[in-house]
Design an enzyme around this catalytic site. Structure first.
Site, PDB file in Angstrom:
ATOM      1  N   CYS A 150       0.867  -1.173   0.000  1.00  0.00           N
ATOM      2  CA  CYS A 150       0.000   0.000   0.000  1.00  0.00           C
ATOM      3  C   CYS A 150       0.904   1.223   0.000  1.00  0.00           C
ATOM      4  CB  CYS A 150      -0.909   0.003   1.225  1.00  0.00           C
ATOM      5  SG  CYS A 150      -1.926   1.504   1.350  1.00  0.00           S
ATOM      6  N   GLU A 207      -4.103   1.297  -5.974  1.00  0.00           N
ATOM      7  CA  GLU A 207      -3.148   0.328  -6.514  1.00  0.00           C
ATOM      8  C   GLU A 207      -3.081   0.517  -8.027  1.00  0.00           C
ATOM      9  OE1 GLU A 207      -0.982  -1.248  -5.115  1.00  0.00           O
ATOM     10  OE2 GLU A 207      -1.635  -1.740  -3.079  1.00  0.00           O
TER      11      GLU A 207
END
Length: 244
Positions: A2, A113
Site C-alpha cells: 500500500c 493500486e
C-alpha cells in the site's frame, strides 16, 4: 503493498467511530485524497496517560507514515518502511517490538493500486491506477504499528522535537476487487477486533496474529481513476472520479 491511500474523515467522526477519549486539536490534519509516504496521518492507539496513573486511554494521534525503528540512526529509513507483511511482521527485527507492544489502527476511506495494462494504440504497457474501497462506504481500519524514535541531537526529553512517532501499515494477500489489481493489500480489522488489537497489555503473539485474518470476500469495490493520482503534488476529491 500500500503506497497511497485516502483519509478525509475529520477527527470529530473518527473519535466517535473508534470511541476515542483523547485528542489534541493541535494535531488536526487536513483531508487528504493522496496520502503518500512520510505524510502525517491519523492513528488510533492506546497508551497509559502520563497525568492519570495507570489508566489506559484511547487516543487519536497524528503520526508520520513510514516506521523508524527506535534503534535506527537515520530517520529517513522510514520512507522505505511504509508496509509490513503480515506473514513476517511478528519476527522481523524492525517490527517485532512494535508488534508486541505498540499497535494501532490507521483510518482510511480506501487505497490506490496500479495495474499494468497494454495500451492498444501504442503497444506499450502502462500502469492504470485504481481506487479500492469498502463497498458499503464505511471507514477502513487498517492494522498498523507505531514506534518512537529519539533524536539524539536534542538533549531535553521534554522538547517535543526530541521524539518522532511513526507508523507502518500491515499488508496481506489481496482478495475481492483488490486481488484483480494487485497481489497485496492493507489488512483491515473488523470492529470486534479493535479492542484486542489496541490493548497495550495484550502481548500474546499467537493471539495477536489470530486477529489478522484475511478479509472476507465481497467487501471491496475498485474503479479506475485518473493518472493524476500518480503525482503526490495532486490532491482533492477529483482524484476519486472514475477514469473516462
Amino acid at each position: 503493498m500500500c503506497g497511497r491511500y485516502t483519509s478525509t474523515r475529520g477527527p470529530e467522526d473518527l473519535t466517535r467511530l473508534f470511541q476515542v477519549t483523547d485528542w489534541n486539536p493541535a494535531e488536526r490534519l487536513a483531508p487528504n485524497w493522496n496520502v503518500a509516504p512520510t505524510d502525517d496521518v491519523y492513528a488510533v492507539l492506546e497508551r497509559t496517560a502520563w497525568d492519570d496513573g495507570d489508566e489506559v486511554r484511547r487516543q487519536l494521534r497524528a503520526l508520520r507514515w513510514g516506521l523508524v525503528p527506535s534503534w535506527s540512526k537515520d530517520p529517513n529509513v522510514g520512507s522505505r518502511m511504509i508496509n509490513a507483511r503480515v506473514e513476517t511482521v511478528h519476527e522481523k527485527p524492525a517490527y517485532r517490538r512494535a508488534f508486541a507492544k505498540r499497535r494501532c489502527l490507521l483510518p482510511a476511506d480506501g487505497f490506490y493500486e496500479w495495474e499494468p495494462v497494454k495500451d492498444e494504440a501504442t503497444g506499450r504497457t502502462r500502469k492504470q491506477p485504481y481506487f479500492i474501497h469498502p463497498a458499503d462506504g464505511q471507514v477502513m481500519a487498517m492494522a498498523g504499528l507505531y514506534e518512537y524514535w529519539r533524536n539524539s541531537d536534542i538533549t531535553s526529553d521534554d522538547d517535543p522535537d526530541a521524539w518522532l512517532m511513526t507508523c507502518t501499515i500491515i499488508t496481506t494477500e489481496a482478495t475481492d476487487a483488490a486481488g484483480r489489481v494487485h497481489p497485496r493489500m492493507p489488512l483491515a480489522l473488523t470492529p470486534d477486533h479493535y479492542d484486542a488489537w489496541l490493548d497495550p497489555g495484550h502481548h500474546d503473539i499467537d493471539d495477536l496474529r489470530a486477529l489478522l485474518t484475511q478479509p472476507a470476500d465481497g467487501r471491496l469495490d475498485a474503479r479506475p481513476v485518473s493518472t493524476a493520482v500518480n503525482s503526490v503534488r495532486n490532491n482533492g476529491a477529483h482524484l476519486l472520479d472514475a477514469a473516462t
